[in-house]
Write an enzyme that holds these catalytic residues in place. Structure first.
Site, PDB file in Angstrom:
ATOM      1  N   ARG A  91       0.840  -1.202   0.000  1.00  0.00           N
ATOM      2  CA  ARG A  91       0.000   0.000   0.000  1.00  0.00           C
ATOM      3  C   ARG A  91       0.875   1.252   0.000  1.00  0.00           C
ATOM      4  O   ARG A  91       0.531   2.266  -0.590  1.00  0.00           O
ATOM      5  CB  ARG A  91      -0.910   0.015   1.236  1.00  0.00           C
ATOM      6  CG  ARG A  91      -1.954  -1.085   1.236  1.00  0.00           C
ATOM      7  CD  ARG A  91      -2.837  -1.012   2.460  1.00  0.00           C
ATOM      8  NE  ARG A  91      -3.815  -2.101   2.502  1.00  0.00           N
ATOM      9  CZ  ARG A  91      -3.609  -3.265   3.090  1.00  0.00           C
ATOM     10  NH1 ARG A  91      -2.458  -3.520   3.697  1.00  0.00           N
ATOM     11  NH2 ARG A  91      -4.546  -4.192   3.089  1.00  0.00           N
ATOM     12  N   ASP A 151     -10.083  -4.732   8.561  1.00  0.00           N
ATOM     13  CA  ASP A 151      -9.105  -5.709   9.057  1.00  0.00           C
ATOM     14  C   ASP A 151      -9.764  -6.637  10.087  1.00  0.00           C
ATOM     15  O   ASP A 151      -9.507  -7.842  10.121  1.00  0.00           O
ATOM     16  CB  ASP A 151      -7.900  -4.987   9.673  1.00  0.00           C
ATOM     17  CG  ASP A 151      -7.155  -4.165   8.623  1.00  0.00           C
ATOM     18  OD1 ASP A 151      -7.165  -4.574   7.446  1.00  0.00           O
ATOM     19  OD2 ASP A 151      -6.579  -3.118   8.978  1.00  0.00           O
ATOM     20  N   HIS A 178      -2.869   0.407   8.749  1.00  0.00           N
ATOM     21  CA  HIS A 178      -3.477  -0.520   7.795  1.00  0.00           C
ATOM     22  C   HIS A 178      -2.383  -1.009   6.861  1.00  0.00           C
ATOM     23  O   HIS A 178      -2.261  -0.591   5.731  1.00  0.00           O
ATOM     24  CB  HIS A 178      -4.567   0.233   7.021  1.00  0.00           C
ATOM     25  CG  HIS A 178      -5.353  -0.635   6.092  1.00  0.00           C
ATOM     26  ND1 HIS A 178      -5.901  -1.838   6.451  1.00  0.00           N
ATOM     27  CD2 HIS A 178      -5.712  -0.448   4.786  1.00  0.00           C
ATOM     28  CE1 HIS A 178      -6.554  -2.347   5.424  1.00  0.00           C
ATOM     29  NE2 HIS A 178      -6.450  -1.525   4.397  1.00  0.00           N
TER      30      HIS A 178
END
Ligand code: APR
Length: 313
Positions: A91, A151, A178
């Site tokens: 990410r 999550d 995250h």
């Protein structure tokens, strides 16, 4: 007395954004504005979804636009604009591209909906939420990032599959950024009130935790051309619903810590009380040494990203 439906603007008409609009309409939660730099995509998807209304029986006005003016008066804005990952990417690799998009989007939003609640979904999530906060200059309770709900949902789904129990009877929490350093909390996970640690051997539990950490990458690897969107959008819409209905749920989300857990000026996943005033409170859990160490290292990874961003700009 004049009544008006609630209004949610979804920025980005891609997979996550359009699926957000779908969940909102299906729940009849609010009227929806879908905004995208690609006006045709926004308008086309809005029209298509609106035409599902007579079939599904929802009354929600759904419009597509490329003009921020149309977002005026939004109660909630969900930001999904930005590139998704490709296989092999983390990410964090999206940092500079999506930061530019986020600034662009928030500059538009700042003018037309300075009083909305903002839920950020674009990745890397925690850093993008910080960019949105810096750009929009709004009070910290009004801005939050969606990651913990997703999550946690992944963790719950894996547990449910392993133990063959209803997803509804699992209470779990995942903290931290995250990313690969996120911190699932087995000690605080309950299955029908029974601690998870009593229900499965340590190795199995470790495997599920690891699968949760890489849950997004697992899907990117399968899709090859994009990233997850059903569960991310459902999670973002659940946060919007929690705000609009003033439900006062305690859910993990990226909230601005100003001293909580020892972090300053940092958006990172923590348990928060979410209600009609947005992030009403950050709940400080008692963590043991190992949990705190893991959360610290996750927070440090987020901090590094935010620092990297500052150097870029
Ligand atoms: N303004 C508005 N919309 C933009 C802009 C911009 N400056 N830049 C890009 N977009 C739009 C694109 O036109 C596209 O329609 O954002 C949309 C992104 O959609 P997808 O490529 O389908 O990506 P999606 O799977 O929806 O993921 C979006 O959410 O979960 C995160 O990591 C994911 O950062 C990614 C984001």
């Amino acid at each position: 007395m004049e009544h008006r439906r609630k209004k949610i603007s979804v920025i980005g008409a891609g997979f996550v954004g359009s699926t957000c609009a779908h969940w909102i309409a299906a729940k009849e939660l609010a009227d929806v504005v879908i905004l995208d730099i690609n006006e045709g995509a926004a308008k086309g998807k809005a029209l298509d979804l609106a035409q599902a209304g007579p079939v599904e029986g929802f009354d929600a006005k759904i419009i597509g636009t490329a003009n921020y003016k149309d977002t005026a008066g939004s109660d909630v804005v969900i930001i999904t604009a930005g590139l998704p990952r490709k296989p092999g990417m983390s990410r964090d690799d999206l940092l500079s591209t999506n930061a530019k998009i986020m600034k662009d989007v928030c500059t538009g939003l700042r003018e037309f909906c300075p009083n909305a609640f903002v839920i950020v979904v674009s990745n890397p999530l925690d850093a993008m939420t910080y960019v949105a906060y810096e750009t929009m200059k709004m009070p910290k309770n009004r801005i939050m990032g969606m990651a913990g709900v997703l999550d946690t949902a992944r963790f719950k789904m894996f547990i449910s599959e392993e133990l063959n129990v209803s997803v509804e009877d699992i209470q779990a929490i995942v903290l931290g950024g995250h990313g690969d350093t996120m911190v699932p909390m087995p000690r605080h996970t309950l299955v029908g009130g029974v601690p998870l640690t009593e229900l499965m051997p340590k190795e199995k539990l470790e495997a599920l935790i690891q699968r949760t950490r890489t849950g997004g990458a697992e899907i990117v690897g399968l899709l090859k051309t994009g990233s997850a969107y059903y569960a991310p959008s459902a999670s973002a819409v659940q946060m919007a619903e929690t705000i609009l209905k003033d439900k006062k749920r305690i859910i993990p989300c990226a909230a601005l810590c100003e001293g909580e857990y020892g972090y300053k000026n940092l958006f990172v996943g923590v348990p928060a009380l979410i209600g009609g005033s947005g992030v009403e409170k950050i709940i400080e859990m008692k963590l043991n040494d190992e949990e705190k160490r893991m959360l610290d290292s996750s927070a440090a990874a987020v901090k590094d990203l935010v620092e990297a961003l500052k150097k870029l700009s």
